[in-house]
Enzyme design. Structure first.
Site, PDB file in Angstrom:
ATOM      1  N   ASP A  44       0.813  -1.226   0.000  1.00  0.00           N
ATOM      2  CA  ASP A  44       0.000   0.000   0.000  1.00  0.00           C
ATOM      3  C   ASP A  44       0.844   1.274   0.000  1.00  0.00           C
ATOM      4  O   ASP A  44       0.591   2.193   0.801  1.00  0.00           O
ATOM      5  CB  ASP A  44      -0.942   0.034   1.207  1.00  0.00           C
ATOM      6  CG  ASP A  44      -1.744  -1.234   1.386  1.00  0.00           C
ATOM      7  OD1 ASP A  44      -1.985  -1.921   0.368  1.00  0.00           O
ATOM      8  OD2 ASP A  44      -2.133  -1.554   2.523  1.00  0.00           O
ATOM      9  N   GLU A 212     -11.024  -0.529  -4.536  1.00  0.00           N
ATOM     10  CA  GLU A 212     -10.494   0.196  -3.376  1.00  0.00           C
ATOM     11  C   GLU A 212      -9.295   1.035  -3.828  1.00  0.00           C
ATOM     12  O   GLU A 212      -8.947   1.101  -5.005  1.00  0.00           O
ATOM     13  CB  GLU A 212     -10.053  -0.797  -2.288  1.00  0.00           C
ATOM     14  CG  GLU A 212      -8.971  -1.750  -2.743  1.00  0.00           C
ATOM     15  CD  GLU A 212      -8.704  -2.874  -1.755  1.00  0.00           C
ATOM     16  OE1 GLU A 212      -9.526  -3.057  -0.834  1.00  0.00           O
ATOM     17  OE2 GLU A 212      -7.685  -3.573  -1.916  1.00  0.00           O
TER      18      GLU A 212
END
Length: 729
Positions: A44, A212
């Protein structure tokens, strides 16, 4: 690192050649970041550029409780330092203690705002918090409560995750978040304090195929929303994008940005970073190589915009990116094609770089003028040996030139006979928004429209580089002519990998693969137009041609080099696709020159494959600079020498400079002459001693000659060869 360097068909190599290639690979990779770029298992990642330093803020997979956040820093993109824990949920928050992931950091108000996802102990749901620090590494002080929860999102999403904050040009800040369960994306406005929300209602602005991890960038007035799609825990995970004229949509779906390939899986949850002031973008993302999400690692690659503003799909690389320290000049865009024909348009106008009245005279003034599509507004842009570019006007053949080679601000720009000096050399830099700055070689003077005028006929000059729009130009490719006899580099789309002959061999049957651009002759090809309109590609300094083995018409057939024998196995159709890329189609088939599995790894094999329109079959053909003088052709025997063309003239038709390449079939005295239509001598070009098999190039400036058809005569030891020269102005 070594496992990330696959080699094409190693069974056919000796151990010595494998070792040589391995060392060459390591040498090439040592000059880049390599991938992955961070130690340990990280995911991430968001990369930011603050005050000359790059920072990556990841989720630390190695921390099972998800309570601690690390940061990494670099001053050049290639050497990264773990700066340790910069935020600790258990110690620095009261509302969350674990499941921390996906931070996003923004600099504003002289502070750094650290947004993050964490488990909300009070509501037992994911929520988003914010902490504030005085440096990019903190220490960060938490706001004391969640900034966003499902309730504060009007329950549009229950997974309040993956924050990303974007500050628009007008100063308004937006926070984008949400996804996974229900896969909805929400946007809210932030107040100027960056730690509170405006009274505006949350909005569901979910784009097509969204899962997402949203990320927004703005380029040339267009908003690009990139986001993850698929399942985060397997190789379906990927990045897609959509665009809008507003930061809140509606969105027009754009397509794929990066997805799994044959060697690397699950690329996603990314960020995109622009090098300030340049049209130069990097994508940082996580991926894994053993098909398990538990070994996610952070990688970096270039992200490129196509001429139409779409995002070019990213090929994941094992080598990463080159060093990029603060203060670096903007590079040339990889979309710029050396040898391409371009229109140069002054920023924010329809005014083109134009030769006054379409003149063909040396010294004619260069101005801007309304786009009328004529050759007076078209320029061939060609890379030179010194790394600068030459711009030749299509109508006249003359070069874009600074009068008197002056370095003084305000000096007039004109066209002049191509003479190779620095007055005709320009450094091209890709600036923000897809525009270029052209700097006169050896000076700080930029190609400039006087007073930043938008009027037709406004003068073009050079002026001190001041960064304003008067010195910004859009380069739009209008044609990609192939110069028969020119030396080309062929680069696989979306990578720095070039069409390469293994170990620069001159042996017939040597396999062709792709390899990192290293500038040597193994990656250079002479492209020659044949009588049937197809092209022959000859490996530089050999007589070996790009060939499909056994002239096969089967998909997957091997591509190699082989002795020039003139058959269809060595003939290719070159099709320009209008975007700076070409496809090469094997004669007599619909099969294209193709990189196996569209991989970007050095050493990946090249074969032919069914035309399917994807990037594996797209090549940028760059005309490369060559030194004048002799080039030895390694002919193998007398029969091959006799089959060679003793006299080649290019380009034809020509407007100015003409190249004459003489390859003697025997050693002895040669003479080279140009005759008019009545057979009268108009120019004696050379009397020279020719050496069998050794090519010599002679140049002629035909810009002052009358247009027409001429005969070129070569006399070698009593054997006479003729060819035609056509001049047009």
């Amino acid at each position: 690192m070594l496992t990330a360097l696959p080699f094409a068909r190693p069974a056919r190599r000796s151990w010595t050649s494998v070792l040589v290639l391995l060392l060459l690979s390591l040498r090439a990779l040592a000059q880049t970041s390599g991938n992955p770029i961070l130690a340990g298992y990280q995911a991430d990642p968001e990369m930011d550029y603050f005050n000359g330093t790059y920072y990556i803020y990841p989720t630390t997979d190695g921390n099972s409780s998800g309570g601690q956040f690390h940061a990494f820093s670099s001053t050049d993109l290639t050497n990264w330092t773990d700066r340790g824990v910069v935020f600790d949920l258990g110690r620095q928050t009261t509302w969350a203690t674990y499941n921390g992931w996906a931070p996003s950091v923004v600099a504003r108000n002289g502070k750094y705002y650290y947004y993050y996802t964490a488990h909300n102990n009070a509501t037992n749901t994911p929520s988003i918090g914010v902490a504030v620090g005085n440096t990019p590494l903190g220490p960060f002080t938490d706001n004391g409560q969640p900034l966003l929860t499902p309730a504060l999102s009007n329950n549009i999403t229950q997974d309040v995750i993956d924050p990303m904050v974007f500050v628009d040009d007008d100063g308004q800040a937006y926070i984008y978040y949400g996804g996974s369960s229900g896969a909805r994306m929400v946007v809210r406005k932030l107040n100027a304090d960056m730690v509170s929300l405006t009274s505006d209602e949350p909005r569901d602005i979910t784009p097509q195929n969204y899962t997402e991890a949203p990320y927004l960038v703005k380029r040339n007035g267009r908003y690009y929303l990139t986001y993850s799609n698929g399942r985060w825990f397997d190789d379906s995970y990927n990045v897609q994008y959509a665009t809008s004229t507003s930061p809140t949509g509606p969105w027009t779906y754009g397509g794929s940005v990066v997805s799994s390939d044959a060697n690397r899986f699950g690329p996603g949850h990314h960020s995109i970073t622009q090098f300030p002031g340049c049209d130069d973008y990097y994508i940082v993302y996580h991926r894994y190589q053993d098909r398990t999400y538990k070994t996610r690692q952070v990688a970096i690659d270039h992200l490129t915009f196509n001429a139409d503003g779409s995002i070019q799909k990213v090929n994941m690389t094992p080598y990463g990116v080159a060093p990029r320290p603060a203060g670096s000049a903007c590079p040339v865009s990889p979309m710029l094609v050396s040898g391409g024909l371009y229109k140069l348009t002054h920023k924010d106008t329809d005014q083109c770089l134009d030769v006054d009245n379409g003149s063909t005279a040396p010294g004619a003034n260069v101005q801007q003028f309304t786009d009328n599509g004529t050759n007076a507004q078209r320029w061939t842009v060609t890379l030179q040996a010194d790394g600068h570019y030459k711009l030749l006007n299509k109508n006249s053949g003359h070069a874009l030139d600074v009068a008197g080679a002056s370095a003084a601000p305000g000096t007039n720009v004109q066209q002049w006979t191509d003479n190779g000096n620095d007055a005709q050399r320009w450094q091209l830099q890709a600036m923000s928004g897809g525009f270029y700055k052209l700097l006169h070689k050896g000076t700080d003077q930029a190609l400039d429209v006087a007073s930043n005028s938008v009027s037709p006929g406004a003068n073009v000059q050079q002026y001190t580089d001041n960064g304003n729009d008067a010195q910004r130009w859009q380069l739009t490719i209008t044609d990609q002519p192939i110069v028969s006899g020119g030396v080309y580099r062929l680069t696989h789309k979306g990578t720095t990998q070039c069409l390469d002959v293994d170990n620069n061999s001159s042996a017939p049957g040597t396999l062709v693969h792709q390899y990192t651009d290293n500038g040597n002759d193994a990656q250079r090809w002479v492209i020659t137009r044949m009588a049937d309109g197809y092209y022959k590609l000859t490996h530089r300094n050999t007589n070996q041609c790009l060939e499909v083995a056994s002239n096969s018409t089967s998909p997957g057939a091997t591509v190699q080099q082989y002795t020039d024998n003139g058959n269809d196995a060595q003939r290719w159709q070159i099709v320009s696709l209008g975007d700076g890329y070409c496809k090469l189609v094997h004669k007599g088939a619909t099969l294209c020159l193709d990189v196996d599995n569209n991989l970007s790894d050095p050493g990946t094999g090249v074969h032919q494959w069914t035309d399917n329109g994807n990037d594996a079959q797209r090549w940028r053909l760059d005309l490369m600079p060559q030194n004048a003088g002799n080039t030895t052709l390694k002919a193998k025997n007398a029969a091959e020498l006799l089959a060679a063309t003793p006299l080649t003239v290019y380009p034809t038709p020509a407007t100015s400079q003409v190249h004459f390449v003489v390859t003697p079939t025997q050693t002895g005295t040669l003479t080279l002459d140009v005759l008019d239509t009545q057979g009268r001598l108009v120019r004696h070009l050379a009397t020279d001693r020719g050496v069998q098999g050794q090519a010599t190039e002679y140049l002629l400036d035909g810009s002052t000659w009358a247009a027409g058809v001429y005969t070129v005569r070569l006399n070698m030891a009593g054997q006479v060869s003729h060819t035609k020269l056509v001049l047009v102005h």
